[in-house]
Design an enzyme around this catalytic site. Structure first.
Site, PDB file in Angstrom:
ATOM      1  N   GLN A  55      29.667  26.982  19.078  1.00 25.18           N
ATOM      2  CA  GLN A  55      28.524  27.454  18.915  1.00 25.18           C
ATOM      3  C   GLN A  55      27.051  26.489  18.623  1.00 25.18           C
ATOM      4  OE1 GLN A  55      28.478  30.795  19.459  1.00 25.18           O
ATOM      5  NE2 GLN A  55      30.874  30.783  19.539  1.00 25.18           N
ATOM      6  N   ASP A  85      35.441  22.556  22.045  1.00 26.57           N
ATOM      7  CA  ASP A  85      36.455  22.881  21.250  1.00 26.57           C
ATOM      8  C   ASP A  85      37.507  21.575  21.245  1.00 26.57           C
ATOM      9  OD1 ASP A  85      39.056  23.387  20.274  1.00 26.57           O
ATOM     10  OD2 ASP A  85      39.328  25.171  21.188  1.00 26.57           O
ATOM     11  N   TYR A 106      46.357  21.773   5.302  1.00 25.56           N
ATOM     12  CA  TYR A 106      45.028  20.877   4.997  1.00 25.56           C
ATOM     13  C   TYR A 106      45.175  19.656   4.627  1.00 25.56           C
ATOM     14  CZ  TYR A 106      40.228  20.162   3.998  1.00 25.56           C
ATOM     15  OH  TYR A 106      38.965  19.768   3.880  1.00 25.56           O
ATOM     16  N   LYS A 133      44.319  15.706   6.385  1.00 23.48           N
ATOM     17  CA  LYS A 133      43.206  14.892   5.891  1.00 23.48           C
ATOM     18  C   LYS A 133      44.046  13.792   5.380  1.00 23.48           C
ATOM     19  CE  LYS A 133      40.044  17.523   6.666  1.00 23.48           C
ATOM     20  NZ  LYS A 133      39.006  17.048   7.613  1.00 23.48           N
ATOM     21  N   ILE A 190      31.890  20.789  -1.601  1.00 26.21           N
ATOM     22  CA  ILE A 190      30.626  20.887  -1.452  1.00 26.21           C
ATOM     23  C   ILE A 190      30.400  22.350  -0.840  1.00 26.21           C
ATOM     24  CG2 ILE A 190      28.655  19.996   0.026  1.00 26.21           C
ATOM     25  CD1 ILE A 190      30.208  17.382   0.137  1.00 26.21           C
ATOM     26  N   THR A 199      29.504  24.377   1.543  1.00 29.68           N
ATOM     27  CA  THR A 199      29.208  24.739   3.173  1.00 29.68           C
ATOM     28  C   THR A 199      29.726  25.732   3.683  1.00 29.68           C
ATOM     29  OG1 THR A 199      31.068  23.525   3.596  1.00 29.68           O
ATOM     30  CG2 THR A 199      29.109  22.061   3.135  1.00 29.68           C
TER      31      THR A 199
END
Length: 302
Positions: free
Chosen positions: A58, A76, A178, A182, A208, A210
């Protein structure tokens, strides 16, 4: 492609001044740049005088960027062809017709691999997270390396910054998928720093505030952290870490963790966890493995 020699160096001095004037006239690609940390990185590069290509699904909020300073390319990151188009657009629209800095920031969080255990039949885990957080980063890395090689014979002219997570360094009760992605980002950096023809570094943010995380969740954990003498990390400190890597040509093969100010007054620090003492078993194994020239002989195709 001339490889940069990686050598363990003292921890990065995170309190010294960052010379953002070095970014004036540079061309930067930031993936996942329309909101959150990626948006903050893009904004900081533009404010420093760089030309920025924002790659995301977006567009950023209307009116945030002048077309002379930045362009949005729909992408993407899990689709190779769409990332190719981002890099092609960056070269074509760059004032210098080259790419100087790439920030592989795009990533998502989501359910754990062992969620849904009450199902009547086990369901295949959703792999969208690995498609974006690992495959997408690998695509970005390959394209950055390809372009850097063709632009300059000096390996320090190209800078790739991988956005990992503190979850690549510590145990948590979060999503195993996840965490695996990472840890994977950390592995990409640690391997390529020894053979890449460009500067490669990474950052590892702590929690953080976000859009990737629910506000209700962050409000709860923030209170828990404060009882432990900690807090959330800040977007501004993550931006500072990225700018330091982008402007300091001596930085190669480093990871900067974005941490609560209680741990570092700069809000980020070199954890120095990607190397081992030379005389330790891991250090001796790392030295031996790193001395091998693998070529195409280290892997067998069946």
């Amino acid at each position: 492609m001339t490889a940069l020699k990686y050598e363990r160096t003292p921890r990065t001095p995170c309190h010294s001044k960052i010379d953002i004037t070095q970014l004036r006239g540079k061309t930067v690609i930031v993936t996942g740049a329309s909101r959150g940390l990626g948006f903050a990185y893009a904004k900081a590069f533009v404010n420093a005088g760089a030309f920025v290509v924002l790659a995301d699904l977006q567009p950023p909020p209307a009116g945030e960027f002048d077309e002379v300073q930045a362009v949005f390319v729909k992408c993407d990151v899990s689709i190779w062809e769409e990332q190719v188009a981002v890099f092609q657009s960056a070269v074509q629209r760059s004032p210098s017709k080259k790419i100087d800095i790439v920030v592989a920031n795009a990533g998502i969080a989501g359910p754990d691999v062992i969620s849904g255990l009450d199902e009547d039949e086990p369901q295949k885990p959703d792999t969208q997270m690995t498609d974006i957080n690992i495959n997408g980063v690998l695509y970005t890395t390959k394209l950055a390396a390809w372009h850097f090689k063709r632009q300059s014979s000096d390996p320090r002219d190209g800078c790739l910054i991988l956005v990992g997570s503190i979850m690549g360094y510590i145990d948590t009760k979060s999503s195993a998928i996840y965490a695996a992605t990472k840890f994977g980002v950390r592995g990409i950096m640690c391997c390529l720093r020894r053979k890449a023809g460009f500067r490669i570094n990474s950052i590892a943010p702590w929690f953080i505030h976000t859009p990737i995380m629910r506000k209700e969740f962050l409000d709860t954990v923030r209170e828990d952290f404060r009882q432990m003498g900690l807090d959330l990390a800040s977007i501004s400190d993550a931006v500072a870490a990225v700018l330091r890597i982008a402007t300091d040509q001596s930085m190669h093969g480093k990871n900067l963790a974005i941490v609560p100010r209680a741990l570092s007054s700069s809000g980020y620090m070199d954890l120095d966890l990607d190397d081992h003492d030379e005389d330790s078993p891991a250090g001796r194994l790392q030295a031996a493995a790193s001395a091998i020239s693998y070529g195409n002989f280290g892997h067998k195709t069946v």
